[in-house]
Write an enzyme that holds these catalytic residues in place. Sequence first.
Site, PDB file in Angstrom:
ATOM      1  N   GLY A  86     -23.575 -17.961  46.448  1.00  0.00           N
ATOM      2  CA  GLY A  86     -23.931 -17.643  47.822  1.00  0.00           C
ATOM      3  C   GLY A  86     -22.744 -17.823  48.741  1.00  0.00           C
ATOM      4  O   GLY A  86     -21.719 -18.414  48.365  1.00  0.00           O
ATOM      5  N   GLN A 120     -18.328 -19.465  56.533  1.00  0.00           N
ATOM      6  CA  GLN A 120     -17.235 -19.756  55.600  1.00  0.00           C
ATOM      7  C   GLN A 120     -16.074 -18.774  55.722  1.00  0.00           C
ATOM      8  O   GLN A 120     -14.989 -19.018  55.209  1.00  0.00           O
ATOM      9  CB  GLN A 120     -17.760 -19.754  54.149  1.00  0.00           C
ATOM     10  CG  GLN A 120     -18.715 -20.895  53.873  1.00  0.00           C
ATOM     11  CD  GLN A 120     -19.298 -20.807  52.483  1.00  0.00           C
ATOM     12  OE1 GLN A 120     -20.277 -20.118  52.263  1.00  0.00           O
ATOM     13  NE2 GLN A 120     -18.680 -21.486  51.517  1.00  0.00           N
ATOM     14  N   CYS A 162     -19.389 -26.059  46.374  1.00  0.00           N
ATOM     15  CA  CYS A 162     -19.279 -25.159  47.519  1.00  0.00           C
ATOM     16  C   CYS A 162     -17.905 -24.499  47.492  1.00  0.00           C
ATOM     17  O   CYS A 162     -16.904 -25.174  47.248  1.00  0.00           O
ATOM     18  CB  CYS A 162     -19.447 -25.958  48.811  1.00  0.00           C
ATOM     19  SG  CYS A 162     -19.264 -24.979  50.299  1.00  0.00           S
ATOM     20  N   LEU A 163     -17.879 -23.205  47.749  1.00  0.00           N
ATOM     21  CA  LEU A 163     -16.591 -22.502  47.761  1.00  0.00           C
ATOM     22  C   LEU A 163     -15.676 -23.039  48.859  1.00  0.00           C
ATOM     23  O   LEU A 163     -14.467 -22.882  48.789  1.00  0.00           O
ATOM     24  CB  LEU A 163     -16.814 -20.995  47.942  1.00  0.00           C
ATOM     25  CG  LEU A 163     -17.565 -20.305  46.792  1.00  0.00           C
ATOM     26  CD1 LEU A 163     -17.886 -18.864  47.161  1.00  0.00           C
ATOM     27  CD2 LEU A 163     -16.760 -20.362  45.509  1.00  0.00           C
ATOM     28  N   HIS A 203     -28.646 -24.399  51.123  1.00  0.00           N
ATOM     29  CA  HIS A 203     -27.218 -24.681  51.257  1.00  0.00           C
ATOM     30  C   HIS A 203     -26.584 -23.707  52.260  1.00  0.00           C
ATOM     31  O   HIS A 203     -25.808 -24.115  53.133  1.00  0.00           O
ATOM     32  CB  HIS A 203     -26.564 -24.562  49.873  1.00  0.00           C
ATOM     33  CG  HIS A 203     -25.091 -24.779  49.836  1.00  0.00           C
ATOM     34  ND1 HIS A 203     -24.497 -25.837  49.193  1.00  0.00           N
ATOM     35  CD2 HIS A 203     -24.057 -24.061  50.363  1.00  0.00           C
ATOM     36  CE1 HIS A 203     -23.175 -25.761  49.328  1.00  0.00           C
ATOM     37  NE2 HIS A 203     -22.884 -24.686  50.033  1.00  0.00           N
ATOM     38  N   GLU A 204     -26.926 -22.422  52.151  1.00  0.00           N
ATOM     39  CA  GLU A 204     -26.322 -21.416  53.041  1.00  0.00           C
ATOM     40  C   GLU A 204     -26.809 -21.573  54.479  1.00  0.00           C
ATOM     41  O   GLU A 204     -26.035 -21.424  55.420  1.00  0.00           O
ATOM     42  CB  GLU A 204     -26.617 -19.998  52.540  1.00  0.00           C
ATOM     43  CG  GLU A 204     -26.101 -19.668  51.148  1.00  0.00           C
ATOM     44  CD  GLU A 204     -24.668 -20.098  50.888  1.00  0.00           C
ATOM     45  OE1 GLU A 204     -23.863 -20.163  51.826  1.00  0.00           O
ATOM     46  OE2 GLU A 204     -24.369 -20.397  49.721  1.00  0.00           O
ATOM     47  N   HIS A 254     -24.873 -24.178  56.130  1.00  0.00           N
ATOM     48  CA  HIS A 254     -23.557 -23.716  56.587  1.00  0.00           C
ATOM     49  C   HIS A 254     -23.649 -23.149  58.001  1.00  0.00           C
ATOM     50  O   HIS A 254     -22.755 -23.346  58.825  1.00  0.00           O
ATOM     51  CB  HIS A 254     -23.011 -22.622  55.667  1.00  0.00           C
ATOM     52  CG  HIS A 254     -22.219 -23.115  54.497  1.00  0.00           C
ATOM     53  ND1 HIS A 254     -21.095 -23.903  54.633  1.00  0.00           N
ATOM     54  CD2 HIS A 254     -22.362 -22.906  53.167  1.00  0.00           C
ATOM     55  CE1 HIS A 254     -20.598 -24.167  53.426  1.00  0.00           C
ATOM     56  NE2 HIS A 254     -21.351 -23.581  52.521  1.00  0.00           N
TER      57      HIS A 254
HETATM   58 CO    CO Z   1     -21.102 -23.715  50.477  1.00  0.00          CO
END
Ligand code: CO
Length: 166
Positions: free
Chosen positions: A45, A50, A87-88, A129-130, A133
């Site tokens: 995701g 981000q 997480c990216l 999670h998204e 963000h």
């Molecule tokens: Co993340």
Amino acid sequence: MIREILTRDNPRLRVKAVRVPKVDDGVRALMDDMVETMLNSEGVGLAATQLGVSLRVIVCKVDNQLYQLANPELMRASGEQIGYEGCLSVPGYIGEVARAEKVVVKALNRHGKEVRIKGEDLLARALQHEIDHLDGILFVDKLTSIDTLKEVEVGSEEEEAAAVAV
Ligand code: CO
């Protein structure tokens, strides 16, 4: 177009994103870039936050199903799942986070149509999670314990197996 993913100490990750007034071609182009960037990084995701874009837009891909959502809202959450997450934007780390096991998310799809997504397990975790963000929250803020934060090699099997790279 693949865009740069902001990482951990970038203050733009902490900005609360604003609602999309209308899902237009600009938002769809953003969604396209987000999907491309997510797939390029083998993520599950990605949130617009981000990429440094403070709009409430998320994408995720779970069980080969792609979701591209604007203004996602958690309508219902039930149960609990405790598991490792990554997480990216926090490359090289995983940690244990408790999430709801099942969620219902209301959002607009890429055509601006209202949809309700029912998710459980990984999809539920990715959606939560998204959405976090979009509110400037990272998984490291929500660890069950700081002791669960582990450094792993970026792109390693451990990182991929243990975590949702979202
Ligand atoms: Co993340």
